[in-house]
Design an enzyme around this catalytic site. Structure first.
Site, short mmCIF file in Angstrom:
data_model
loop_
_atom_site.label_atom_id
_atom_site.label_comp_id
_atom_site.label_asym_id
_atom_site.label_seq_id
_atom_site.Cartn_x
_atom_site.Cartn_y
_atom_site.Cartn_z
N ALA A 12 14.63 75.29 32.09
CA ALA A 12 14.26 74.57 33.31
C ALA A 12 13.57 73.23 33.02
O ALA A 12 13.40 72.42 33.91
CB ALA A 12 13.37 75.44 34.17
N LEU A 14 10.18 70.89 31.69
CA LEU A 14 8.73 70.99 31.90
C LEU A 14 8.39 71.00 33.39
O LEU A 14 7.80 70.06 33.90
CB LEU A 14 8.01 69.83 31.21
CG LEU A 14 7.49 70.08 29.80
CD1 LEU A 14 6.65 68.92 29.32
CD2 LEU A 14 6.70 71.37 29.71
N HIS A 15 8.79 72.05 34.08
CA HIS A 15 8.51 72.16 35.51
C HIS A 15 7.08 72.67 35.73
O HIS A 15 6.30 72.75 34.80
CB HIS A 15 9.52 73.08 36.18
CG HIS A 15 10.87 72.45 36.28
ND1 HIS A 15 11.86 72.98 37.06
CD2 HIS A 15 11.39 71.34 35.71
CE1 HIS A 15 12.93 72.22 36.96
NE2 HIS A 15 12.67 71.22 36.14
N ALA A 16 6.81 73.01 36.98
CA ALA A 16 5.43 73.38 37.33
C ALA A 16 4.86 74.49 36.46
O ALA A 16 3.75 74.38 35.96
CB ALA A 16 5.38 73.76 38.80
N TRP B 125 13.51 68.46 41.67
CA TRP B 125 12.40 69.41 41.69
C TRP B 125 11.06 68.68 41.79
O TRP B 125 10.13 69.15 42.44
CB TRP B 125 12.44 70.39 40.52
CG TRP B 125 11.98 69.82 39.21
CD1 TRP B 125 12.77 69.32 38.23
CD2 TRP B 125 10.63 69.69 38.73
NE1 TRP B 125 12.01 68.86 37.19
CE2 TRP B 125 10.69 69.09 37.46
CE3 TRP B 125 9.38 70.01 39.24
CZ2 TRP B 125 9.56 68.81 36.71
CZ3 TRP B 125 8.25 69.72 38.48
CH2 TRP B 125 8.35 69.14 37.23
#
Lengths: 88, 569
Positions: A12, A14-16, B125
């Site tokens: 994914a 470096l998302h939340a 996102w």
């Protein structure tokens, strides 16, 4: 000061969630921690800074540590990248 | 009392399930904060107010987190880390101490700087995280101003909002809300991810009118189709109540069936695959028991601005193939145009009859060549696993031109010693009636067919599926549509070409049974529909489904066909 180049390996990017694992771990160390990518340099203990890098899977970045526990911080943080930010 | 009429709205389905309840309108709190200054002797007081507000909110989030785990706890963690963010704190304090701004403005402007970066980022996102920051900003300002905003949501409320922050969503879920309708919110927003993991039906991108909605009015939300009905009539409301119960029962039942083989009750195998458009859907492919991807939509690559050069595409495709665990992936070429316009095209009077799908691709050789190259390169990495699907074919010359372009790319890559799968199957979408009518001729020239039932319905019945005035004329169960599906199958059989259905029809258990009865045993559908369809198919014999197909195919009207399907239990 110590430096190391790492690659984002989790799918994914470096998302939340990975970002919060990263800054949480980094905050345990006294050393300053910076991430440098595409000419940007952000505070590695700042989740907003890390997220705004928008690092996707495969992105390369340089970790920079400076302080009393820099060696250990470098080791632990690069392991995080290696383990795709899965908590052990 | 004035009778208020029924309103039907449509949005993007974001979290499955049916919700029936009473409307609750969640107002936006956002207000402008003006840049008011303070005296030096007020600095300490404002710094203190700021720190206290951060601590107050942090404690609140920690309390929320206590009883949560998994995804919900992780999302809360990110909110807590935001409050702790050293750069954010430094900037706010600097604005108070050095620039002498009131604490609320220091908070407001610092958050806005980050919000601005996220809103304009080239990453969906990250755009979707904006609401998280706006919510934290507004909550902090409320605390500094000593203002409390309690929402009194009752059980079974259907929440109408412009957008919902993750922490609000978690608070709401504790009140057992029935559903969520949002004006904004992307499919990767925290509100949507949370509604999925908290099992709250959710529809986004709904243009609801504040003036036409009163608190407490009855509302129905369908998280599977994106339909929202305000003030349903009595008959409707009973129908949805029944459907909700039925759906809940089916879903629970169907989850058990995922690990069982895909076979009818008499042991005849069928093949269920997933329709995929977003990376976020990938984990659900295996979780919901799909054997590969029957339809990979690639328009999103175009629209998400991730770029559609060969490497960017390859990266996206690889992730999809890897998530499909060794099963086949059918990649549909860009199906842009029509309702999904690409940037440089002018508005057309009849976009659905216009420059879209293969028509656009043949004019945009650069786009086409890039995509062909990406797909062929991918096929070399995963030989035997990749298929290519061409949208909107209406005549043979389009197919010939496409095959010529593919041939050129193949030769170019082979000359450059790039590994490719030279047997890569090329199939076409059957969605224009002319292609269904000439199925036999097309079958001679392609490796497979995939029927897109939504477009086939729209083009067969001359009904624009986006036009609300004639939405009752959009009848996928029209005998003419069923007949074209049958003609496609018969034509394909003459040349031994496999047929799949990837349209909405395949995602409805009874229609799926009818398709299997017609001999079409490969169905691809949205991942959320897989368990229920599989459960239904496993529970019937091929004989039963063939009888159903025979009767539906001889129906004289859409109503009769629907009745026959409804009676099939």
């Amino acid at each position: 000061m110590v430096k190391k180049k790492v690659t984002v390996k989790n799918e994914a990017g470096l998302h939340a969630r990975p970002s919060s694992v990263l800054v949480k771990t980094a905050s345990k160390f006294d050393s300053d921690f910076y991430i440098s990518m595409y000419g940007y340099k952000v505070n590695g203990k700042s989740i907003l800074g890390v997220m705004t890098l928008a690092a996707e899977s495969g992105a390369e970045m340089e970790l920079i540590f400076d302080g009393p526990d820099e060696e250990e911080a470098l080791k632990i943080i690069s392991e995080l990248f290696e383990n795709k930010f899965q908590p052990n | 009392m004035v009778m208020r009429s029924r309103i039907e709205l449509t949005g993007i389905p974001a979290s499955r399930g049916i919700g029936l309840g009473n409307a609750y309108i969640l107002e936006d709190n956002t207000e402008d904060v003006s840049p008011e200054k303070i005296q030096t002797n007020e600095v300490e007081g404002h710094l203190d107010r700021f720190r206290r507000s951060i601590n107050y909110l942090r404690e609140k989030f920690e309390r929320l987190k206590k009883s949560e785990s998994g995804e919900v706890a992780e999302i809360l963690d990110a909110q807590i880390e935001t409050l702790k963010d050293p750069e954010l704190n430094k900037s706010i304090q600097h604005k108070i101490k050095n620039e002498l701004y009131r604490s609320e403005y220091a908070i407001y402007s610092t958050f806005n700087e980050y919000i601005h970066v996220m809103e304009n980022a080239d990453s969906e996102w990250l755009n979707d995280r904006t609401i998280d920051l706006i919510a934290i900003r507004d909550q902090l300002i409320d605390i500094v101003r000593n203002r409390r905003r309690e929402t009194e949501v009752t059980e079974n409320s259907v929440i109408f909002a412009s957008n919902i922050s993750p922490t609000k969503m978690i608070e709401l879920s504790r009140q057992n809300i029935a559903g969520v309708v949002m004006e904004k919110g992307g499919l990767t927003s925290h509100a949507v991810i949370l509604s999925q993991s908290l099992d709250i039906p959710c529809v986004i991108n709904v243009k609801w009118n504040r003036k036409k909605l009163l608190k407490g009015e009855e509302v129905f939300v369908d998280g599977d189709t994106g339909k929202v009905i305000i003030r349903p009539d009595e008959r409707e409301s009973r129908y949805y109540r029944d459907r909700k119960e039925e759906q809940e029962r089916l879903y629970q039942e169907s989850l058990k069936i995922i690990d069982q083989p895909s076979e009818t009750r008499c042991g005849s195998p069928f093949h269920l695959q997933a329709n995929v458009e977003f990376l976020e859907e990938l984990p659900r492919i295996e979780k919901h028991g799909a054997h590969g991807v029957g339809l990979l939509r690639t328009e999103t690559i175009l629209f998400q601005k991730t770029g559609f050069d060969v490497e960017a595409q390859l990266k996206f495709y690889r992730e999809v193939v890897q998530a499909s665990g060794g099963s086949e992936v059918t990649i549909r070429l860009f199906d842009a145009g029509g309702d999904k316009l690409i940037g440089d095209s002018d508005l057309e009077a009849n976009p659905f009859l216009g420059w879209r799908g293969i028509r656009m691709l043949l004019d945009r050789q650069d786009l086409l060549d890039n995509q062909l190259e990406a797909i062929y390169r991918l096929s070399g990495e995963f030989p035997g696993q990749i298929k290519m699907l061409v949208p909107m074919i209406s005549c043979m010359s389009e197919l010939n031109k496409l095959k010529k372009a593919a041939e050129n790319i193949r030769t170019k890559l082979e000359k450059g010693s790039v590994n490719i799968d030279s047997e890569l199957p090329i199939g076409i979408m059957i969605e224009v009636p002319s292609a269904a009518l000439l199925a036999e001729q097309f079958a001679e020239n392609v490796d497979f067919f995939s029927i897109g039932t939504n477009d086939l319905t729209q083009y067969t019945l001359a009904v624009d599926r986006g036009n609300e005035r004639i939405s009752d004329l959009f009848q996928p169960n029209h005998p003419a549509v069923w007949k074209l599906i049958q003609m496609t199958k018969v034509g394909a059989d003459k040349h031994g070409v496999p047929v799949a259905v990837c349209g909405e029809m395949a995602s409805k258990p009874k229609e799926a049974a009818c398709l299997i009865g017609m001999g079409i045993n490969s169905l691809s559908m949205t991942t959320s529909a897989l368990p229920a369809v599989k459960a239904f198919l496993c529970d019937h014999t091929l004989d039963e489904m063939q009888l159903l197909a025979d009767s539906v195919l001889s129906a004289n009207s859409p109503l009769e066909a629907e009745k026959l399907l409804n009676q099939f239990v």
